[in-house]
Design an enzyme around this catalytic site. Structure first.
Site, short mmCIF file in Angstrom:
data_model
loop_
_atom_site.label_atom_id
_atom_site.label_comp_id
_atom_site.label_asym_id
_atom_site.label_seq_id
_atom_site.Cartn_x
_atom_site.Cartn_y
_atom_site.Cartn_z
NE ARG A 26 -13.84 0.88 3.97
CZ ARG A 26 -14.13 0.24 2.83
NH1 ARG A 26 -14.21 -1.06 2.78
NH2 ARG A 26 -14.37 0.93 1.74
CB CYS A 27 -8.65 1.12 11.74
SG CYS A 27 -6.93 1.24 11.41
CD GLN A 65 -2.98 -1.04 2.34
OE1 GLN A 65 -3.19 -2.06 2.97
NE2 GLN A 65 -3.58 0.10 2.64
CD GLU A 103 -9.32 4.88 7.40
OE1 GLU A 103 -9.43 5.84 8.16
OE2 GLU A 103 -8.37 4.10 7.41
N1 PCD Z 1 -14.66 13.35 -1.33
C1 PCD Z 1 -14.29 12.21 -1.92
C2 PCD Z 1 -13.47 11.32 -1.21
C3 PCD Z 1 -13.08 10.15 -1.82
N2 PCD Z 1 -13.50 9.86 -3.08
C4 PCD Z 1 -13.02 8.62 -3.70
O1 PCD Z 1 -13.23 7.52 -2.90
C5 PCD Z 1 -12.07 6.66 -2.89
C6 PCD Z 1 -11.47 6.51 -1.45
O2 PCD Z 1 -10.87 7.73 -1.13
P1 PCD Z 1 -10.21 8.03 0.29
O3 PCD Z 1 -11.22 8.10 1.34
O4 PCD Z 1 -9.31 9.20 0.13
O5 PCD Z 1 -9.31 6.77 0.65
P2 PCD Z 1 -7.97 6.23 -0.03
O6 PCD Z 1 -6.81 6.78 0.73
O7 PCD Z 1 -8.03 6.37 -1.47
O8 PCD Z 1 -8.10 4.70 0.28
C7 PCD Z 1 -7.81 4.17 1.56
C8 PCD Z 1 -9.07 3.57 2.16
O9 PCD Z 1 -9.78 2.82 1.16
C9 PCD Z 1 -10.82 1.96 1.65
N3 PCD Z 1 -11.58 1.49 0.56
C10 PCD Z 1 -11.13 0.36 -0.16
N4 PCD Z 1 -11.77 0.02 -1.28
C11 PCD Z 1 -11.33 -1.06 -1.96
N5 PCD Z 1 -12.00 -1.40 -3.08
N6 PCD Z 1 -10.28 -1.80 -1.57
C12 PCD Z 1 -9.60 -1.49 -0.44
O10 PCD Z 1 -8.56 -2.19 -0.07
C13 PCD Z 1 -10.03 -0.40 0.33
N7 PCD Z 1 -9.42 -0.06 1.54
C14 PCD Z 1 -10.14 0.82 2.41
C15 PCD Z 1 -9.18 1.43 3.42
S1 PCD Z 1 -8.73 0.48 4.73
MO1 PCD Z 1 -6.83 1.45 5.73
O11 PCD Z 1 -5.60 0.83 4.75
O12 PCD Z 1 -7.00 0.25 7.16
O13 PCD Z 1 -5.94 2.55 6.84
S2 PCD Z 1 -7.76 3.29 4.52
C16 PCD Z 1 -8.70 2.69 3.33
C17 PCD Z 1 -11.10 7.23 -3.86
O14 PCD Z 1 -11.26 6.64 -5.11
C18 PCD Z 1 -11.50 8.69 -3.93
O15 PCD Z 1 -11.14 9.30 -5.06
C19 PCD Z 1 -14.31 10.73 -3.77
O16 PCD Z 1 -14.70 10.45 -4.92
N8 PCD Z 1 -14.68 11.91 -3.19
CU LIG Z 2 -6.60 2.81 9.30
#
Ligand code: PCD
Ligand SMILES: [Cu+]
Length: 806
Positions: free
Chosen positions: A384-385, A237, A760
């Protein structure tokens, strides 16, 4: 003039710029099976590596015998910690200032820990080799419950640092203690509690879970001995960070390291950290002179790479009888497993958990977090923290409901009474953040009207009466949550990773015919950056999004950037894109002025080009200007039309949202039905409403999974009992509820296009909405707080504990 024959609307539509529901360009290849993932990388003579893993959660390693394994046909090498010591790589630094074993050095600390790396001509041979490696273990007492980690007689896990009095974040209280982090005004907060008319106190736990992306973590390492260059294709990432870290720890010059993140099959934070598989593959390639591939299987992914959550939050709120909050006090016990490998910005041992005051105007607050070691897999920030924000939102959103229940107030009314008011922004929170913008009342009001909140409460009251009369065995819950997220790490003044400041970047190069390429330091894992980044450029530069190619993930070509996680791409790289575009536009304006024989200030921008103010027929399109930039630039101006921007944001962005879950639970079986789920998100300016909707659907599905069943659970002996999809709840289309999405737009005042992150948010707001629904359903039976995950069994158990079933 040709441009004048088409309407402004048509010219605008042709760009498919910001606000357009542009179809995802990457999906053309994904839906045809033409994506190019790490496992698609197949090089001549490529070898395969795989791990011998420990069945013990805590044991001393008495011996490792590789002789038999080396005799297995196809096996070329077996690496152990002893071999890695020769190159000083038996241990690696973690992002949290701890160190972590690459291969077990003297002991193992969690089940499935990497013990030896077998390299063979194919995966089957590697597997046979693994079975032939003989490891002798001496089992040690196991520590699983974090609440016992600092007991005087607790087994000492990290013998390497057992006498270290100071950790990366200050003094340690016990050999199994990692750090204590405190924020806020303790005296003022204690005083608020002494004076309070009403208080609540509850242990709110957010269980351990795992992001489990469809594609597991993997890499191919190829070392070219002649050139002294190392190329790594990996599921990264943050490719540039990996390059810098490899340069620092392997002592290979940074320009001789090429990191390529090809298409990624979901990241969800799982692919931010550095894993032993990467180091071992690189070492194996250097040793054998051949490319080495390492691909994790599902069980390895679930049991050894970055877990999520495992926060145990003792939460106290002080308030007046009328329901005005006066203080918040939270103590967190954070279970980090065997090593502190949390992927927070380095200065933040508990991430941005100090956003725990949420959407409410707390005059004072105090927070203390204790991090501890246990015999579990390391990790900590993923799924997604955005740096412990999910935990914080769960803590305060459950807390507010518990307070509402104690006051006999509706949870929505309590929230409305305590919201930060629109005129208070930029708002300084008691725990140190500056919220950039928000309009919480409008969002909450819109939610209430759309779902007919009052009507739902009436229906619930009738159902409760019917339940009491014995006419139904179903109870109904309304789960309200109102979250404030903090995304866009981050301003270099408070965010860095191992000293690397957390800016991001964009480089735009327009070609003579008016098409172009743009490269960023971010890396999409499914979010759709190839689609949305081109939309920002389309609006800024008047070039159709289809004529812009977006490229990410190759450290040789992309400008340096910190990658994609923590919903930082839009707040940081999204801003860099706009800034780079504006540099390009400024040069284009000079060229237009020269061509139209006017002063630059006499020009105005009009959708896809510049025109002379008051003389609409005198116009130069961006396309014309691209050609001129290369072939007929003004005298003295250098040819070409490109720019790069490195953007260090002045602040984070603070998206928010109002969610509601309507749930029915059958008390005799614990079976729940999500009748309705409404999610209103405010992420400021919306780039692509369709992608946002997709992000919200995905995030809500993950929130549903976590709240309603998904868990990484250990038994008391330290065995992972949910290490495969047989036991780890992975909702399919069958279980997943229907999602209703909605929005308001409160732009970020400091972001060049006003956009905040969104990826997130649905997980941050979704989990408390589900959990509040379950708790709200049971509340009239006398319950205050039921622990997640709320699977059928636990719901049934709750009904039993409350005495409604025999
Ligand atoms: N106002 C606004 C905002 C936003 N957007 C869109 O929506 C999306 C997202 O963005 P953002 O909120 O800025 O974010 P980024 O940095 O790009 O990414 C990151 C995130 O992203 C989510 N989502 C998702 N989806 C998918 N399909 N796969 C994946 O793996 C994933 N991962 C998850 C996570 S866990 Mo961490 O790493 O735990 O911290 S953190 C995170 C991109 O396409 C953009 O451009 C729009 O349209 N408008
Ligand atoms: Cu996170």
């Amino acid at each position: 003039m040709n441009e004048m024959t088409v309407t402004r609307e048509e010219r605008e539509a042709k760009l498919e710029g910001m606000g357009c529901k542009r179809k995802r360009v990457e999906d053309i290849r994904f839906t045809q099976g033409k994506g190019n993932y790490v496992d698609d990388v197949k090089l001549a003579g490529m070898l395969h590596g795989d791990f011998v893993r420990s069945p013990h959660p805590h044991a001393r390693i008495k011996s490792i015998d590789k002789d038999k394994a080396l005799k297995v046909p196809g096996v070329l090498a077996v690496l152990t910690a002893e071999d890695l010591k020769g190159v000083n790589l038996a241990w690696m630094p973690t992002l949290a200032g701890d160190v972590q074993m690459v291969l077990a050095d003297g002991k193992v600390l969690f089940q499935n820990q990497e013990v030896a790396f077998v390299v063979a001509t194919d995966r089957y041979a590697a597997d046979d080799g693994i079975n032939a490696v003989e490891v002798e273990y001496e089992a040690l007492p196991v520590l699983i419950d974090p609440f016992h980690s600092m007991d005087p007689d607790a087994p000492v896990l990290r013998e390497d640092i057992k006498d270290k009095k100071d950790g990366a974040h200050g003094p340690r209280k016990h050999p199994n203690h990692i750090f204590e982090w405190t924020v806020g005004d303790k005296d003022l907060t204690d005083a608020a509690f002494r004076k309070a008319e009403v208080t609540i106190k509850e242990l709110i736990s957010y269980h351990r879970t795992h992001p489990s992306p469809l594609e597991t973590c993997q890499c191919v390492c190829s070392f070219d001995k002649v050139k002294g260059e190392l190329t790594i294709w990996g599921t990264f990432q943050a490719p540039h960070v990996i390059r810098t870290v490899v340069a620092l720890i392997a002592k290979i010059p940074e320009h001789k390291i090429h990191i390529i993140s090809p298409d990624i099959g979901g990241g969800f934070g799982n692919k931010v950290g550095a894993y032993p598989g990467y180091i071992c593959s690189a070492v194996a390639s250097i040793v054998t002179g051949k490319p080495v591939k390492w691909v994790e299987d599902r069980i390895e992914n679930l049991t050894s790479t970055s877990f999520a959550r495992d926060y145990h939050m003792t939460t106290e709120i002080a308030a007046t009888k009328e329901g005005k909050v006066t203080g918040l006090r939270v103590h967190v016990l954070a279970d980090h497993g065997a090593f502190d490998a949390c992927a927070d910005p380095s200065k933040w041992p508990a991430g941005f958990f100090n956003i725990v005051t949420g959407s409410y105007d707390f005059p004072t607050a105090h927070l203390a977090v204790d991090g501890v070691y246990t015999n579990k897999a390391p990790g900590g920030v993923a799924y997604r923290c955005s740096f412990r924000v999910t935990e914080a939102a769960y803590c305060i959103e459950r807390g507010m409901n518990i307070l509402a229940q104690k006051l006999g107030m509706d949870p929505v009314e309590l929230r409305l009474k305590n919201f930060i008011r629109p005129e208070q922004f930029p708002y300084h929170s008691a725990l140190g953040w500056e919220y950039d913008s928000g309009d919480y009342h409008t969002a909450m009001q819109k939610m209430m009207e759309t779902v007919d909140y009052a009507g739902l409460r009436r229906e619930q009251a009738e159902k409760r009466d019917a339940f009491r009369r014995g006419e139904t065995r179903e109870i109904m819950g309304l789960g309200v949550s109102f979250f404030t997220e903090i995304v866009g790490a981050g301003p270099s003044k408070n965010c860095d990773i191992l000293g690397i400041a957390m800016f991001d970047s964009c480089e735009i190069r327009l070609h003579p015919t008016g098409a172009g390429i743009a490269r960023m330091g971010t890396k999409s894992q499914g979010q759709g950056h190839e689609t949305t980044w081109a939309q920002i450029i389309a609006t800024e530069l008047g070039i159709p999004a289809d004529d812009i190619m977006v490229e990410e993930g190759n450290t040789d070509t992309a400008p340096y950037g910190l990658g994609t996680y923590g919903s930082r791409s839009t707040p940081v790289a999204g801003a860099a894109i706009a800034m780079a575009a504006r540099k390009v536009k400024a040069k284009a304006q000079m060229i237009a002025a020269y061509m139209l024989e006017v002063h630059e200030d006499d020009l105005e921008w009009d959708i896809d080009g510049f025109r002379v103010k008051g003389l609409p027929e005198k116009f130069k399109s961006m396309k014309d200007l691209c050609w001129a930039a290369y072939n007929a630039p003004p005298p003295g101006m250098e040819p070409g039309l490109e720019a790069v921007s490195y953007y260090d944001p002045p602040n984070m962005t603070y998206p928010f949202g109002a969610y509601l879950c309507v749930m029915d639970i059958d008390v005799d079986t614990g079976v729940y039905k999500v009748r309705r789920f409404y999610a209103l998100d405010d992420c400021g300016t919306r780039i692509n409403p369709m992608i946002i909707e997709g992000q919200v659907h995905g995030g809500l599905t993950e929130a549903f999974a976590i709240a309603m069943g998904q868990e990484i659970r250990y038994d008391n002996d330290g065995n992972v009992v949910t290490g495969s999809f047989m036991d780890f709840f992975m909702p399919t289309a069958v279980e997943t509820p229907h999602w209703e999405t909605d929005f308001t737009v409160t732009p970020s005042p400091h972001h060049p296009i006003g956009a905040k992150g969104v990826g997130e948010s649905p997980n941050v707001g979704g989990v408390p909405a589900f959990s509040n629904a379950v708790n709200d359903a049971f509340s009239f039976l006398g319950s205050t707080h039921i622990q997640m995950p709320h699977d059928f069994w636990r719901n049934w158990q709750a009904a039993k504990n409350l005495g409604v079933i025999a």
